[in-house]
Scaffold this active site. Structure first.
Site: not given
Length: 401
Positions: A54, A232
């Site tokens: 991420d 997401e």
């Protein structure tokens, strides 16, 4: 003819070197036909030379700063997207002041700058849980100096404010940020499997949400008629009159523990667009993101890139295109979360739709060739053989080698 012969000889030598590399004894080896996508229609990534999950990248003062989840939110600095990356410090000096989730290892940071102040939005949660929170910290420097942790912005699952809609049905993870290009109004985007991705207006100081007891929330994506809704890691970008909602679709992580999903069910990167910052957003086929739409921009490819996601888009300038960056698993390295790699591709826009540009960096004996037009260039960078494949339509100055 001579140039082609030389190139082929050099490529043959590099392939021989790659095949001579010893196999990693700890590498998981799932069945190729079950897990890997071997398509060569999707370009390989430019290699970022950093293990990261991420990633979030900010360009500031002629340098790239990369923030990643982990102990107290680490961040790094480099002159180029390809590194080398030097750790600068951490956003938090210790555990988050929010008593929720994993306080020592926040997830998925997003950092933005306004008038010399940097705002880092971070996530506290645990895998598979809706008991989550998004916090924010600020600093006026990116030199390792202490940041100020301002605590919680939104909660879901448990805790103060989690009983307010839409926090009752959503999951407070994976914060991202966008401003209305016309008004300057700031919005926080967040969410995952629990009713997917949402948008909330921020207060003027960007340290809290507006009207916390009755927020003006908009849902951005949703998969109807399903109990499993794997969307997401949202991001929003702006280009030439359109706002783009990007997100990761599919199963993400811990493949070494949870096993591998069916081929194509792993992470991939999707997008929709709208003329308005609040939507509604449609994909390239005209399907609403609220009806399960989303155009795939990047996915597993070549049997080398697996489950790309956790993305961001770095705005370009007059000399450099927009950059799509993300983490991915290199199948020649391994499949644990700690082995995720930084990858990136430059973007072009086809009738207003983002498309990853061909152009790859191949490092340290891992040789793969893409089908590209134009001349090829072979270089030696930082003491390693590196093949840069560049289409004639891309200026070499666009590649920060």
């Amino acid at each position: 003819m001579y140039r082609s012969t030389v190139l082929l000889l050099l490529l043959a030598a590099l392939v021989a070197l790659a095949r001579a590399r010893p196999a990693s004894s700890g590498l998981l080896t799932p069945t190729l036909s079950q897990v890997y996508e071997t398509t060569d229609t999707i370009p390989l990534p430019n290699v970022g030379n950093l293990q990261v999950h991420d990633p979030n990248v900010v360009y500031w003062n002629d340098h790239y700063y990369l923030f990643k989840g982990g102990v107290h939110v680490l961040y790094y600095k480099a002159a180029n997207m390809s590194g080398p990356w030097t750790q600068v410090g951490t956003v938090l000096d210790g555990d988050s002041i929010i008593h929720q989730g994993n306080r020592s290892r926040p997830w998925a940071p997003t950092t933005v700058e306004r008038n010399g102040t940097f705002y880092c939005f971070y996530t506290l949660s645990t895998h598979g849980s809706q008991n989550s929170a998004i916090g924010v910290a600020t600093s006026t420097k990116l030199d390792g100096s202490p940041w100020t942790d301002h605590g919680v912005m939104i909660r879901t699952g448990q805790g103060n404010g989690s009983d307010v809609w839409p926090f009752t049905i959503s999951n407070a993870i994976d914060a991202s940020f966008i401003r209305d290009n016309a008004t300057g109004k700031a919005y926080l985007n967040y969410g995952s499997y629990w009713h997917d991705i949402w948008q909330i207006p921020l207060s003027d100081d960007w340290l809290s949400i507006e009207s916390p007891e009755k927020p003006d929330a908009k849902q951005l994506t949703f998969i109807p008629n399903e109990t499993f809704r794997p969307e997401e890691g949202s991001w929003m970008s702006y280009h030439d009159g359109y706002y783009y909602v990007w997100f990761s679709h599919g199963k993400c992580c811990s493949f070494d523990v949870r096993g591998f999903p069916a081929r194509g069910d792993e992470y991939n990167i999707r997008v929709g667009r709208s003329r308005a910052v609040r939507g509604p957003f449609l994909d390239r086929d005209g399907k609403l993101l609220l009806d399960g739409g989303g155009t795939i921009v990047y996915a597993s490819n070549h049997g080398l890139v697996y489950a790309p996601g956790g993305l961001g888009v770095l705005p370009g300038n007059s000399s450099t295109p927009d950059i799509l960056y993300y983490h991915y698993l290199n199948t020649s390295i391994g499949f644990t979360d700690e082995q995720a790699q930084l990858g990136y591709n430059y973007l072009k826009y086809d009738n207003g739709w983002p498309v990853v540009l061909d152009g790859i960096t191949i490092k340290s004996g891992a040789v793969t060739i893409a089908r590209l037009p134009g001349w090829w260039s072979l270089m030696i960078l930082s003491g390693m053989w590196t093949l840069i494949v560049v289409p004639v339509s891309v200026n070499m100055g666009d590649f920060p080698c």
